[in-house]
Design a protein around this motif. Structure first.
Motif, PDB file in Angstrom:
ATOM      1  N   THR A  36       0.808  -1.219   0.000  1.00 35.98           N
ATOM      2  CA  THR A  36       0.000   0.000   0.000  1.00 35.98           C
ATOM      3  C   THR A  36       0.841   1.268   0.000  1.00 35.98           C
ATOM      4  OG1 THR A  36      -0.172  -0.140   2.410  1.00 35.98           O
ATOM      5  CG2 THR A  36      -1.974  -1.091   1.135  1.00 35.98           C
ATOM      6  N   ASP A  37       2.051   1.204   0.537  1.00 39.77           N
ATOM      7  CA  ASP A  37       2.898   2.397   0.609  1.00 39.77           C
ATOM      8  C   ASP A  37       3.993   2.433  -0.459  1.00 39.77           C
ATOM      9  OD1 ASP A  37       1.490   3.156   2.866  1.00 39.77           O
ATOM     10  OD2 ASP A  37       2.932   2.247   4.249  1.00 39.77           O
ATOM     11  N   SER A  38       4.078   1.415  -1.294  1.00 39.44           N
ATOM     12  CA  SER A  38       5.209   1.308  -2.225  1.00 39.44           C
ATOM     13  C   SER A  38       5.250   2.418  -3.265  1.00 39.44           C
ATOM     14  CB  SER A  38       5.199  -0.049  -2.914  1.00 39.44           C
ATOM     15  OG  SER A  38       5.393  -1.072  -1.956  1.00 39.44           O
ATOM     16  N   ALA A  39       4.110   2.776  -3.842  1.00 37.43           N
ATOM     17  CA  ALA A  39       4.107   3.843  -4.854  1.00 37.43           C
ATOM     18  C   ALA A  39       4.564   5.161  -4.227  1.00 37.43           C
ATOM     19  CB  ALA A  39       2.723   3.993  -5.481  1.00 37.43           C
ATOM     20  N   VAL A  42       8.395   5.110  -3.656  1.00 40.48           N
ATOM     21  CA  VAL A  42       9.176   5.352  -4.869  1.00 40.48           C
ATOM     22  C   VAL A  42       9.068   6.814  -5.295  1.00 40.48           C
ATOM     23  CG1 VAL A  42       9.424   4.759  -7.323  1.00 40.48           C
ATOM     24  CG2 VAL A  42       9.011   2.958  -5.631  1.00 40.48           C
ATOM     25  N   ALA A  43       7.861   7.374  -5.212  1.00 41.78           N
ATOM     26  CA  ALA A  43       7.649   8.775  -5.587  1.00 41.78           C
ATOM     27  C   ALA A  43       8.440   9.719  -4.681  1.00 41.78           C
ATOM     28  CB  ALA A  43       6.161   9.116  -5.553  1.00 41.78           C
ATOM     29  N   ALA A  44       8.624   9.359  -3.419  1.00 46.37           N
ATOM     30  CA  ALA A  44       9.402  10.177  -2.483  1.00 46.37           C
ATOM     31  C   ALA A  44      10.903   9.926  -2.629  1.00 46.37           C
ATOM     32  CB  ALA A  44       8.963   9.890  -1.048  1.00 46.37           C
ATOM     33  N   LEU A  45      11.283   8.685  -2.926  1.00 50.00           N
ATOM     34  CA  LEU A  45      12.689   8.316  -3.054  1.00 50.00           C
ATOM     35  C   LEU A  45      13.350   8.979  -4.260  1.00 50.00           C
ATOM     36  CD1 LEU A  45      15.013   6.419  -2.083  1.00 50.00           C
ATOM     37  CD2 LEU A  45      14.086   4.704  -3.655  1.00 50.00           C
ATOM     38  N   ALA A  46      12.656   9.043  -5.367  1.00 49.31           N
ATOM     39  CA  ALA A  46      13.247   9.541  -6.618  1.00 49.31           C
ATOM     40  C   ALA A  46      13.812  10.960  -6.487  1.00 49.31           C
ATOM     41  CB  ALA A  46      12.235   9.450  -7.758  1.00 49.31           C
ATOM     42  N   GLU A  69       8.618   3.312 -13.905  1.00 50.07           N
ATOM     43  CA  GLU A  69       7.920   4.475 -14.458  1.00 50.07           C
ATOM     44  C   GLU A  69       7.674   5.529 -13.382  1.00 50.07           C
ATOM     45  OE1 GLU A  69       4.040   5.624 -17.178  1.00 50.07           O
ATOM     46  OE2 GLU A  69       4.127   3.635 -16.272  1.00 50.07           O
ATOM     47  N   THR A  70       7.261   5.094 -12.200  1.00 50.40           N
ATOM     48  CA  THR A  70       7.017   6.029 -11.101  1.00 50.40           C
ATOM     49  C   THR A  70       8.299   6.748 -10.728  1.00 50.40           C
ATOM     50  OG1 THR A  70       5.198   4.678 -10.282  1.00 50.40           O
ATOM     51  CG2 THR A  70       6.179   6.223  -8.717  1.00 50.40           C
ATOM     52  N   PHE A  71       9.413   6.017 -10.648  1.00 51.19           N
ATOM     53  CA  PHE A  71      10.698   6.652 -10.353  1.00 51.19           C
ATOM     54  C   PHE A  71      11.032   7.702 -11.405  1.00 51.19           C
ATOM     55  CE2 PHE A  71      15.178   7.376 -10.241  1.00 51.19           C
ATOM     56  CZ  PHE A  71      15.501   7.351  -8.899  1.00 51.19           C
TER      57      PHE A  71
END
Length: 129
Positions: A36-39, A42-46, A69-71
């Protein structure tokens, strides 16, 4: 070219294209999010990685949906993102630069495995590892 490029030759060519001092960070992961938190992760990590690592850092995805793609879509302005796909394919991300090597997915995976200095994986099963 008339002769087929080996995975090692393709990796060498791409490393030269990135620049002699480039540090290649390869991004891997599932083609769809399960956690549930993975997207959000990744959006915060990039953008944090893009900001924290110097300008010599280049981020390479495999042009796949999901994690990669999200990254790509959250990594700054996309100018340091390259999406490595088999010859004749494109990511459709609208971010980063699509580059091609390998005749098919298996060849592209072999090349991807040779070009990185660091590999970051979020989710994904045996096909990712």
């Amino acid at each position: 070219s008339a002769t087929k490029e080996s995975a090692t030759e393709a990796a060498y060519r791409l490393r030269n294209d990135f620049g002699r001092n480039a540090r290649i960070v390869c991004i891997l992961g599932g083609t769809e999010f399960r956690g549930t938190d993975s997207a959000a992760l990744v959006a915060a990590l990039a953008p944090k990685l893009e900001a924290a690592l110097g300008s010599e850092a280049k981020f390479v995805t495999g042009g796949m949906a999901g994690v990669q793609e999200t990254f790509a879509k959250h990594c700054g302005d996309g100018s340091r993102v390259w999406n490595l796909l088999p010859v004749g394919q494109s990511s459709g991300y609208g971010r980063g630069k699509d580059i091609n090597a390998g005749a098919d997915l298996e060849e592209r995976k072999a090349i991807f495995g040779l070009i990185g200095d660091v590999y970051i994986t979020v989710e994904g099963g045996p096909g990712v590892s």
